[in-house]
Design an enzyme around this catalytic site. Sequence first.
Site, PDB file in Angstrom:
ATOM      1  N   GLU A 125       0.830  -1.191   0.000  1.00 36.61           N
ATOM      2  CA  GLU A 125       0.000   0.000   0.000  1.00 36.61           C
ATOM      3  C   GLU A 125       0.870   1.248   0.000  1.00 36.61           C
ATOM      4  O   GLU A 125       1.947   1.268   0.610  1.00 36.61           O
ATOM      5  CB  GLU A 125      -0.934   0.011   1.215  1.00 36.61           C
ATOM      6  CG  GLU A 125      -1.963  -1.112   1.173  1.00 36.61           C
ATOM      7  CD  GLU A 125      -2.885  -1.142   2.385  1.00 36.61           C
ATOM      8  OE1 GLU A 125      -3.976  -1.709   2.269  1.00 36.61           O
ATOM      9  OE2 GLU A 125      -2.508  -0.602   3.440  1.00 36.61           O
ATOM     10  N   CYS A 138       3.476   8.674   0.548  1.00 32.04           N
ATOM     11  CA  CYS A 138       4.076   7.772   1.540  1.00 32.04           C
ATOM     12  C   CYS A 138       4.303   6.426   0.858  1.00 32.04           C
ATOM     13  O   CYS A 138       3.347   5.771   0.428  1.00 32.04           O
ATOM     14  CB  CYS A 138       3.144   7.634   2.746  1.00 32.04           C
ATOM     15  SG  CYS A 138       3.798   6.596   4.064  1.00 32.04           S
ATOM     16  N   CYS A 145       6.419  -6.055   7.171  1.00 31.05           N
ATOM     17  CA  CYS A 145       7.377  -5.241   7.921  1.00 31.05           C
ATOM     18  C   CYS A 145       8.357  -6.115   8.684  1.00 31.05           C
ATOM     19  O   CYS A 145       7.988  -7.163   9.218  1.00 31.05           O
ATOM     20  CB  CYS A 145       6.641  -4.325   8.897  1.00 31.05           C
ATOM     21  SG  CYS A 145       7.742  -3.127   9.706  1.00 31.05           S
ATOM     22  N   CYS A 149       6.913  -3.160  16.104  1.00 31.23           N
ATOM     23  CA  CYS A 149       6.566  -2.039  16.979  1.00 31.23           C
ATOM     24  C   CYS A 149       5.139  -2.235  17.500  1.00 31.23           C
ATOM     25  O   CYS A 149       4.200  -2.422  16.730  1.00 31.23           O
ATOM     26  CB  CYS A 149       6.698  -0.728  16.222  1.00 31.23           C
ATOM     27  SG  CYS A 149       8.386  -0.436  15.630  1.00 31.23           S
ATOM     28  N   CYS A 152       2.025  -0.110  16.271  1.00 35.55           N
ATOM     29  CA  CYS A 152       1.887   0.088  14.835  1.00 35.55           C
ATOM     30  C   CYS A 152       1.106  -1.056  14.200  1.00 35.55           C
ATOM     31  O   CYS A 152       1.466  -2.226  14.362  1.00 35.55           O
ATOM     32  CB  CYS A 152       3.280   0.192  14.195  1.00 35.55           C
ATOM     33  SG  CYS A 152       3.234   0.416  12.410  1.00 35.55           S
ATOM     34  N   GLY A 201       7.191  -1.399   6.021  1.00 32.44           N
ATOM     35  CA  GLY A 201       8.571  -1.852   6.035  1.00 32.44           C
ATOM     36  C   GLY A 201       9.543  -0.890   6.698  1.00 32.44           C
ATOM     37  O   GLY A 201       9.235   0.269   6.964  1.00 32.44           O
ATOM     38  N   GLU A 202      10.738  -1.391   6.963  1.00 30.35           N
ATOM     39  CA  GLU A 202      11.853  -0.615   7.507  1.00 30.35           C
ATOM     40  C   GLU A 202      12.853  -0.376   6.367  1.00 30.35           C
ATOM     41  O   GLU A 202      13.545  -1.289   5.924  1.00 30.35           O
ATOM     42  CB  GLU A 202      12.517  -1.378   8.654  1.00 30.35           C
ATOM     43  CG  GLU A 202      13.889  -0.877   9.090  1.00 30.35           C
ATOM     44  CD  GLU A 202      13.957   0.600   9.398  1.00 30.35           C
ATOM     45  OE1 GLU A 202      14.688   1.325   8.696  1.00 30.35           O
ATOM     46  OE2 GLU A 202      13.268   1.039  10.346  1.00 30.35           O
ATOM     47  N   SER A 233      12.492   7.486   6.796  1.00 33.05           N
ATOM     48  CA  SER A 233      12.207   7.269   8.209  1.00 33.05           C
ATOM     49  C   SER A 233      12.685   5.890   8.632  1.00 33.05           C
ATOM     50  O   SER A 233      12.406   4.892   7.964  1.00 33.05           O
ATOM     51  CB  SER A 233      10.703   7.387   8.468  1.00 33.05           C
ATOM     52  OG  SER A 233      10.403   7.088   9.822  1.00 33.05           O
ATOM     53  N   LEU A 256      11.173   7.660  17.101  1.00 29.52           N
ATOM     54  CA  LEU A 256      11.733   7.597  18.457  1.00 29.52           C
ATOM     55  C   LEU A 256      10.711   7.064  19.461  1.00 29.52           C
ATOM     56  O   LEU A 256      10.880   6.000  20.038  1.00 29.52           O
ATOM     57  CB  LEU A 256      12.228   8.979  18.871  1.00 29.52           C
ATOM     58  CG  LEU A 256      12.975   9.050  20.198  1.00 29.52           C
ATOM     59  CD1 LEU A 256      14.245   8.215  20.152  1.00 29.52           C
ATOM     60  CD2 LEU A 256      13.297  10.501  20.553  1.00 29.52           C
ATOM     61  N   HIS A 257       9.691   7.847  19.756  1.00 27.23           N
ATOM     62  CA  HIS A 257       8.505   7.432  20.514  1.00 27.23           C
ATOM     63  C   HIS A 257       8.714   7.187  22.010  1.00 27.23           C
ATOM     64  O   HIS A 257       7.735   6.965  22.720  1.00 27.23           O
ATOM     65  CB  HIS A 257       7.868   6.179  19.901  1.00 27.23           C
ATOM     66  CG  HIS A 257       7.652   6.290  18.436  1.00 27.23           C
ATOM     67  ND1 HIS A 257       6.938   7.322  17.867  1.00 27.23           N
ATOM     68  CD2 HIS A 257       8.079   5.503  17.403  1.00 27.23           C
ATOM     69  CE1 HIS A 257       6.919   7.162  16.542  1.00 27.23           C
ATOM     70  NE2 HIS A 257       7.605   6.091  16.236  1.00 27.23           N
ATOM     71  N   ASN A 332      -3.110   6.839  16.180  1.00 26.38           N
ATOM     72  CA  ASN A 332      -4.255   6.434  15.372  1.00 26.38           C
ATOM     73  C   ASN A 332      -4.711   5.047  15.810  1.00 26.38           C
ATOM     74  O   ASN A 332      -4.042   4.056  15.501  1.00 26.38           O
ATOM     75  CB  ASN A 332      -3.869   6.404  13.888  1.00 26.38           C
ATOM     76  CG  ASN A 332      -3.537   7.782  13.362  1.00 26.38           C
ATOM     77  OD1 ASN A 332      -4.354   8.692  13.441  1.00 26.38           O
ATOM     78  ND2 ASN A 332      -2.328   7.944  12.844  1.00 26.38           N
ATOM     79  N   CYS A 375      -0.885   7.360   9.829  1.00 25.78           N
ATOM     80  CA  CYS A 375       0.420   6.877  10.268  1.00 25.78           C
ATOM     81  C   CYS A 375       0.286   5.594  11.080  1.00 25.78           C
ATOM     82  O   CYS A 375      -0.478   5.527  12.043  1.00 25.78           O
ATOM     83  CB  CYS A 375       1.101   7.957  11.103  1.00 25.78           C
ATOM     84  SG  CYS A 375       2.728   7.507  11.695  1.00 25.78           S
TER      85      CYS A 375
END
Length: 400
Positions: A125, A138, A145, A149, A152, A201-202, A233, A256-257, A332, A375
């Site tokens: 997507e 995006c 992924c 996380c 997420c 994904g990373e 990112s 970071l979070h 979200n 996000c």
Amino acid sequence: MQPTAEPHNATLVEKTPLETYVPPAKPSLIGLSRGELADRLGEIGVAPAQRKMRVQQLWHWLYFRGAQSFDEMTSISKGIRADLAQHFTVNRPEVVAEQISNDGTRKWLLRLPSGDNVEKAHEVECVYIPDTDRGTLCVSSQVGCTLNCSFCHTGTQRLVRNLTAGEIVGQIMVARDRLNDWADREDGTRRVTNIVMMGMGEPLYNFDAVRDALLIVGDNEGIGISRRRITLSTSGVVPNIVRAGEEIGVMLAISLHAVRDELRNELVPLNRKYPIKELLQACRDYPGASNARRITFEYVMLKGVNDSLDDAKLLVKMLKGIPAKINLIPFNPWPGTAYECSDWDQIEKFSEYIFNAGYSSPVRTPRGRDILAACGQLKSETEKLSARERQALRAMAMTD
């Protein structure tokens, strides 16, 4: 309030890819560098003396004009076009479904070019977010992924495989196709002005393909999006952060979070491998970082988890000396999550403290929530659809 139990998959740092890329019988030229295009021309008998000129022609038609067939490439001889069509395609991902949010955000489910077995074709997507002064796309870097996380939605997916450079560039080309955004736009403007590698994904676990794709996207003779308008990112793949600055040279964002290793270990399990201290040192070493090219630190606001003023104070302290801005992201919610979004007044207090300390601290406006395009929400709900429902969605996308 903070979840009482850690999600079952949060103990895993990284997932193992389930598959590797298998190219179709007739590969697409999308995603190839100039050198690789020259090699392909050599394979079909184009003389060395002609290759440089032919590569420039191909590059122009592929990445500036957005040609969808070799027949459109009228400046190339018919013979060479016929030879190209016999061995190659200019296929990009296929739009399986398109959803348009109430706020104008668009989400595309894309089927990747594959071999003969369409049923096993992979899908990703990507999301287009229009705004008054820009249009941001995006883009995904993996099918699924790598990471887990806990906040997420995308991170709950399995990791199928890495995308190729062509599949990454192809997402941008699809967006331009759908938005009528190629070189022949009458008003000369662009709808896609910014690229963020923040989809599925990373990116830094698919380094080579992401690098090769973004170098094509930033090429002034092709797609031509400035590297200052491209943001990569990462959740903190420390060994590849400085390398990204040296070899790609785009803007950097860090997911970071959390400001304490104990909490970040839960939210972003990769922190167990590359803790905060190592991550911040890599940011300090990032080539080109300056007040004009600040690093963005993304911070999702989770109620009762990471949103206290003590967290804000520690965040300011730990970023000292790094050219930075802090992007605060209201959480979200997605089905099954254990987290809640911070109260709005708490987000404002958090933002105000950071701003008064000298950092830009915008609160990201949630976009595309009604189509799960916001996000951290990129996880295809179409996996649950029947073949008939999927076919209907595809037909709707094709008629738009």
